[in-house]
Write a protein that holds these residues in place. Structure first.
Motif, PDB file in Angstrom:
ATOM      1  N   MET A  89     -17.003   0.671   8.079  1.00  0.00           N
ATOM      2  CA  MET A  89     -17.574  -0.731   5.937  1.00  0.00           C
ATOM      3  C   MET A  89     -16.169  -0.570   5.728  1.00  0.00           C
ATOM      4  SD  MET A  89     -19.139   1.901   3.280  1.00  0.00           S
ATOM      5  CE  MET A  89     -18.931   0.662   1.006  1.00  0.00           C
ATOM      6  N   GLY A  90     -15.756  -2.114   5.812  1.00  0.00           N
ATOM      7  CA  GLY A  90     -14.828  -3.180   5.017  1.00  0.00           C
ATOM      8  C   GLY A  90     -13.895  -3.240   6.703  1.00  0.00           C
ATOM      9  N   ALA A  91     -12.720  -4.791   6.222  1.00  0.00           N
ATOM     10  CA  ALA A  91     -12.112  -5.063   6.630  1.00  0.00           C
ATOM     11  C   ALA A  91     -11.232  -3.885   7.724  1.00  0.00           C
ATOM     12  CB  ALA A  91     -11.865  -5.601   5.804  1.00  0.00           C
ATOM     13  N   CYS A  92     -10.576  -3.446   7.009  1.00  0.00           N
ATOM     14  CA  CYS A  92      -9.402  -2.275   7.917  1.00  0.00           C
ATOM     15  C   CYS A  92      -9.645  -1.768   8.111  1.00  0.00           C
ATOM     16  CB  CYS A  92      -9.102  -1.416   6.459  1.00  0.00           C
ATOM     17  SG  CYS A  92      -7.995  -2.402   5.360  1.00  0.00           S
ATOM     18  N   THR A  93     -11.202  -1.566   8.502  1.00  0.00           N
ATOM     19  CA  THR A  93     -11.966  -0.410   8.990  1.00  0.00           C
ATOM     20  C   THR A  93     -12.266  -1.618  10.338  1.00  0.00           C
ATOM     21  OG1 THR A  93     -12.586   0.921   7.249  1.00  0.00           O
ATOM     22  CG2 THR A  93     -13.781   1.251   9.601  1.00  0.00           C
ATOM     23  N   SER A  94     -12.801  -2.099  10.221  1.00  0.00           N
ATOM     24  CA  SER A  94     -13.994  -2.915  11.308  1.00  0.00           C
ATOM     25  C   SER A  94     -12.607  -3.924  12.203  1.00  0.00           C
ATOM     26  CB  SER A  94     -14.264  -4.392  10.847  1.00  0.00           C
ATOM     27  OG  SER A  94     -15.906  -3.533   9.665  1.00  0.00           O
ATOM     28  N   SER A  95     -11.328  -4.318  11.577  1.00  0.00           N
ATOM     29  CA  SER A  95      -9.900  -5.191  12.612  1.00  0.00           C
ATOM     30  C   SER A  95      -8.663  -4.528  11.642  1.00  0.00           C
ATOM     31  CB  SER A  95     -10.178  -6.986  11.877  1.00  0.00           C
ATOM     32  OG  SER A  95     -10.302  -6.543  10.473  1.00  0.00           O
ATOM     33  N   GLY A  96      -8.241  -3.954  11.139  1.00  0.00           N
ATOM     34  CA  GLY A  96      -7.486  -3.321  10.548  1.00  0.00           C
ATOM     35  C   GLY A  96      -6.710  -3.902   9.080  1.00  0.00           C
ATOM     36  N   GLY A  97      -7.787  -5.308   8.952  1.00  0.00           N
ATOM     37  CA  GLY A  97      -7.470  -5.599   7.466  1.00  0.00           C
ATOM     38  C   GLY A  97      -6.922  -5.647   7.384  1.00  0.00           C
ATOM     39  N   MET A  98      -5.440  -6.533   6.647  1.00  0.00           N
ATOM     40  CA  MET A  98      -4.412  -7.134   5.919  1.00  0.00           C
ATOM     41  C   MET A  98      -2.528  -6.102   6.696  1.00  0.00           C
ATOM     42  SD  MET A  98      -3.648  -6.307   1.944  1.00  0.00           S
ATOM     43  CE  MET A  98      -4.673  -4.801   1.143  1.00  0.00           C
ATOM     44  N   TYR A  99      -3.971  -5.183   7.383  1.00  0.00           N
ATOM     45  CA  TYR A  99      -1.940  -3.872   8.020  1.00  0.00           C
ATOM     46  C   TYR A  99      -2.491  -3.927   9.573  1.00  0.00           C
ATOM     47  CZ  TYR A  99      -3.270  -2.112   3.529  1.00  0.00           C
ATOM     48  OH  TYR A  99      -3.382  -1.907   2.108  1.00  0.00           O
ATOM     49  N   ARG A 100      -0.831  -4.959   9.803  1.00  0.00           N
ATOM     50  CA  ARG A 100      -0.951  -5.686  11.359  1.00  0.00           C
ATOM     51  C   ARG A 100       0.676  -4.705  11.819  1.00  0.00           C
ATOM     52  NH1 ARG A 100      -5.733  -7.084  12.186  1.00  0.00           N
ATOM     53  NH2 ARG A 100      -6.113  -8.866  11.189  1.00  0.00           N
ATOM     54  N   THR A 101       0.073  -3.263  11.468  1.00  0.00           N
ATOM     55  CA  THR A 101       1.980  -2.824  11.457  1.00  0.00           C
ATOM     56  C   THR A 101       1.152  -1.981  13.239  1.00  0.00           C
ATOM     57  OG1 THR A 101       0.726  -0.878  10.284  1.00  0.00           O
ATOM     58  CG2 THR A 101       2.324  -2.499   9.645  1.00  0.00           C
ATOM     59  N   TYR A 102       1.911  -1.856  13.679  1.00  0.00           N
ATOM     60  CA  TYR A 102       1.652  -0.459  14.246  1.00  0.00           C
ATOM     61  C   TYR A 102       1.446   0.993  14.629  1.00  0.00           C
ATOM     62  CZ  TYR A 102       5.475   3.064  12.375  1.00  0.00           C
ATOM     63  OH  TYR A 102       6.290   3.931  11.625  1.00  0.00           O
ATOM     64  N   SER A 103       1.162   1.527  13.456  1.00  0.00           N
ATOM     65  CA  SER A 103       0.350   2.616  12.765  1.00  0.00           C
ATOM     66  C   SER A 103      -1.117   2.501  12.654  1.00  0.00           C
ATOM     67  CB  SER A 103       0.909   3.397  12.011  1.00  0.00           C
ATOM     68  OG  SER A 103       0.770   2.761  11.037  1.00  0.00           O
ATOM     69  N   VAL A 104      -1.367   1.009  12.710  1.00  0.00           N
ATOM     70  CA  VAL A 104      -2.681   0.745  12.124  1.00  0.00           C
ATOM     71  C   VAL A 104      -3.845   0.494  13.163  1.00  0.00           C
ATOM     72  CG1 VAL A 104      -4.646   0.006  10.567  1.00  0.00           C
ATOM     73  CG2 VAL A 104      -2.512   0.006   9.890  1.00  0.00           C
ATOM     74  N   VAL A 105      -4.648   1.326  13.194  1.00  0.00           N
ATOM     75  CA  VAL A 105      -5.483   0.706  14.619  1.00  0.00           C
ATOM     76  C   VAL A 105      -6.090  -0.895  13.954  1.00  0.00           C
ATOM     77  CG1 VAL A 105      -7.447   1.015  15.339  1.00  0.00           C
ATOM     78  CG2 VAL A 105      -6.114   3.416  15.106  1.00  0.00           C
ATOM     79  N   GLN A 106      -6.299  -1.673  14.758  1.00  0.00           N
ATOM     80  CA  GLN A 106      -6.531  -2.582  14.425  1.00  0.00           C
ATOM     81  C   GLN A 106      -8.093  -2.485  14.759  1.00  0.00           C
ATOM     82  OE1 GLN A 106      -4.957  -5.006  12.869  1.00  0.00           O
ATOM     83  NE2 GLN A 106      -3.281  -2.956  12.703  1.00  0.00           N
ATOM     84  N   GLY A 107      -9.266  -2.125  14.779  1.00  0.00           N
ATOM     85  CA  GLY A 107     -10.854  -2.311  14.057  1.00  0.00           C
ATOM     86  C   GLY A 107     -11.228   0.008  15.530  1.00  0.00           C
ATOM     87  N   ILE A 108     -11.899   0.319  14.315  1.00  0.00           N
ATOM     88  CA  ILE A 108     -12.324   1.563  15.317  1.00  0.00           C
ATOM     89  C   ILE A 108     -13.061   0.960  16.416  1.00  0.00           C
ATOM     90  CG2 ILE A 108     -11.976   2.688  12.637  1.00  0.00           C
ATOM     91  CD1 ILE A 108     -15.430   2.884  13.050  1.00  0.00           C
ATOM     92  N   ASP A 109     -14.045   0.286  16.747  1.00  0.00           N
ATOM     93  CA  ASP A 109     -14.054   0.133  18.070  1.00  0.00           C
ATOM     94  C   ASP A 109     -13.413   0.584  18.849  1.00  0.00           C
ATOM     95  OD1 ASP A 109     -12.586  -2.516  17.221  1.00  0.00           O
ATOM     96  OD2 ASP A 109     -14.354  -3.410  17.808  1.00  0.00           O
TER      97      ASP A 109
END
Length: 162
Positions: free
Chosen positions: A101-121
């Motif tokens: 649910m949401g852009a951050c969950t699907s693709s990391g959203g606006m957070y292009r950092t080393y600590s954020v997963v770029q999509g839970i898939d």
């Protein structure tokens, strides 16, 4: 009218056991809410009286993975949190499904950092993606309907809800 046609002479309804199992799974999805970030507020709103997720048999939000069969991941997932989310997913009984649910969950959203997963898939098999930042509660309901259709038909692969 329609029921009498399905009944045999002795008053029995006949069906395939697979169809009955799919129907029962479809109409009794119990979500495991993973409200990690701001999308969780919209997920909570879907359970409220205005959107009423209980119409679809999913009003029972279980906070125990052993009693859930649908994981709704709502929000930004960091690599530190990803291990916890995966562990909870592994504790859920089969069959199980995932809604991102949401852009951050699907693709990391606006957070292009080393600590954020770029999509839970990257670490979970996602069945339905819900677009938006944050997505509206009715989009979550559409995702739930799409998941019910997927369960009933036995389809494979992921779907996206805009």
């Amino acid at each position: 009218m329609g029921l009498e046609e399905k009944l045999s002479k002795d008053g029995f309804v006949t069906s395939k056991i697979d169809s009955l199992i799919k129907w029962s799974r479809k109409n009794a999805l119990w979500p495991m809410p993973m409200g990690i970030s701001c999308c969780a507020i919209e997920m909570m709103a879907a359970a409220g009286p205005r959107f009423d997720i209980s119409r679809f048999g999913s009003e029972v939000f279980r906070f125990s993975p052993r009693q859930s069969d649908v994981m709704i991941v709502a929000g930004t997932t960091t690599y530190k949190m990803a291990q916890v989310v995966r562990k909870i997913y592994d504790q859920m009984p089969d069959p199980k499904w995932v809604i991102a649910m949401g852009a951050c969950t699907s693709s990391g959203g606006m957070y292009r950092t080393y600590s954020v997963v770029q999509g839970i898939d990257l670490f979970l098999p996602v069945d339905v993606y819900v677009a938006g930042c944050p997505p509206r509660p009715d989009n979550l309901l559409k995702a739930l309907i799409k998941l019910q259709e997927k369960i009933q038909s036995g389809e494979e692969g992921a779907f996206s809800i805009n």
